[in-house]
Design a protein around this motif. Sequence first.
Motif, PDB file in Angstrom:
ATOM      1  N   ARG A  55      47.221  38.069  31.369  1.00  0.00           N
ATOM      2  CA  ARG A  55      47.577  37.841  32.764  1.00  0.00           C
ATOM      3  C   ARG A  55      47.163  36.425  33.149  1.00  0.00           C
ATOM      4  O   ARG A  55      45.986  36.075  33.075  1.00  0.00           O
ATOM      5  N   VAL A  56      48.126  35.639  33.586  1.00  0.00           N
ATOM      6  CA  VAL A  56      47.857  34.263  34.007  1.00  0.00           C
ATOM      7  C   VAL A  56      47.877  34.212  35.535  1.00  0.00           C
ATOM      8  O   VAL A  56      48.830  34.676  36.167  1.00  0.00           O
ATOM      9  N   ALA A  57      46.813  33.671  36.110  1.00  0.00           N
ATOM     10  CA  ALA A  57      46.703  33.609  37.573  1.00  0.00           C
ATOM     11  C   ALA A  57      47.823  32.761  38.162  1.00  0.00           C
ATOM     12  O   ALA A  57      48.130  31.679  37.662  1.00  0.00           O
ATOM     13  N   GLN A  58      48.420  33.270  39.228  1.00  0.00           N
ATOM     14  CA  GLN A  58      49.526  32.574  39.882  1.00  0.00           C
ATOM     15  C   GLN A  58      49.010  31.604  40.937  1.00  0.00           C
ATOM     16  O   GLN A  58      47.934  31.811  41.495  1.00  0.00           O
ATOM     17  N   PRO A  59      49.749  30.537  41.227  1.00  0.00           N
ATOM     18  CA  PRO A  59      49.362  29.646  42.325  1.00  0.00           C
ATOM     19  C   PRO A  59      49.639  30.308  43.671  1.00  0.00           C
ATOM     20  O   PRO A  59      50.427  31.255  43.767  1.00  0.00           O
ATOM     21  N   THR A  95      49.991  42.712  40.946  1.00  0.00           N
ATOM     22  CA  THR A  95      48.981  41.909  41.626  1.00  0.00           C
ATOM     23  C   THR A  95      49.492  40.509  41.916  1.00  0.00           C
ATOM     24  O   THR A  95      48.973  39.814  42.783  1.00  0.00           O
ATOM     25  N   GLY A  96      50.508  40.080  41.197  1.00  0.00           N
ATOM     26  CA  GLY A  96      51.062  38.748  41.398  1.00  0.00           C
ATOM     27  C   GLY A  96      50.923  37.843  40.198  1.00  0.00           C
ATOM     28  O   GLY A  96      51.540  36.787  40.131  1.00  0.00           O
ATOM     29  N   ASP A  97      50.087  38.242  39.221  1.00  0.00           N
ATOM     30  CA  ASP A  97      49.886  37.414  38.035  1.00  0.00           C
ATOM     31  C   ASP A  97      51.173  37.270  37.221  1.00  0.00           C
ATOM     32  O   ASP A  97      52.054  38.129  37.249  1.00  0.00           O
ATOM     33  N   ILE A  98      51.244  36.171  36.460  1.00  0.00           N
ATOM     34  CA  ILE A  98      52.298  36.010  35.460  1.00  0.00           C
ATOM     35  C   ILE A  98      51.884  36.833  34.240  1.00  0.00           C
ATOM     36  O   ILE A  98      50.781  36.675  33.719  1.00  0.00           O
ATOM     37  N   ILE A  99      52.757  37.706  33.784  1.00  0.00           N
ATOM     38  CA  ILE A  99      52.423  38.593  32.674  1.00  0.00           C
ATOM     39  C   ILE A  99      53.035  38.052  31.385  1.00  0.00           C
ATOM     40  O   ILE A  99      54.255  37.861  31.299  1.00  0.00           O
ATOM     41  N   LEU A 100      52.187  37.800  30.398  1.00  0.00           N
ATOM     42  CA  LEU A 100      52.635  37.372  29.069  1.00  0.00           C
ATOM     43  C   LEU A 100      52.481  38.567  28.134  1.00  0.00           C
ATOM     44  O   LEU A 100      51.364  39.000  27.848  1.00  0.00           O
ATOM     45  N   MET A 101      53.587  39.092  27.665  1.00  0.00           N
ATOM     46  CA  MET A 101      53.575  40.359  26.939  1.00  0.00           C
ATOM     47  C   MET A 101      53.671  40.170  25.427  1.00  0.00           C
ATOM     48  O   MET A 101      54.493  39.382  24.947  1.00  0.00           O
TER      49      MET A 101
END
Length: 210
Positions: free
Chosen positions: A37-41, A72-78
């Motif tokens: 999960r990468v935090a979104q701006p 939650t809003g995070d960018i999901i890298l699967m």
Amino acid sequence: THWKHGGIVGVRGYGAGVIGRYSDIPDTEAPDVHTLRVAQPAGWFYNTKYLRRLCDIWEKHGSGLTNFHGSTGDIILMEARTNELQPCFDELIEAGYDLGGSGGDMRTPSCCAGPALCEWSCIDTLDLYHELSMEFQDEIHRPRYPYKFKIKISGCPNDCVAAIARSDLAVVGTWRGPFNVYPNLIQDYEKTGTDLKDVCRKCPTAAISY
């Protein structure tokens, strides 16, 4: 497969941000396919350079599959293999990205575009998002709660990020003080043939009259 938020696999220094997923059939071609999960701006504002760099890193270390965005809003890298998690994380950090929350921790806050794009916003959602993210960095990255905790921020009661329905702490901006009334504009509307009484009748709370 079975999966778990943190505890079974992760990256150095963080207890969250990686969702471990292992196959119950260990002799399959891909017994481990984890999610980052990468935090979104704030407000989900991106430019093409930001997205292109992120995708280049992900194609190098993972499947290339993404989800914009998680609940939650995070960018999901699967789908990343275990041996690629740390190299991927290191390169993401070097490029200026960060992992979001997962598991029993403070999840990455999220907010609407607020005053950056919307005339209805009553509060600065972007500024509040940034303040909360900075204040709770440790709680986001290192789980210490018995369960997840979500904060969502909407600039007005339209609640475009579904803060009331999908968070534990909902922040919703509302109008403060008396409403602005512009008599000259009302007269101009009437001259165009607008049925102002009909407009008033459609107010669900009967807050206006004419």
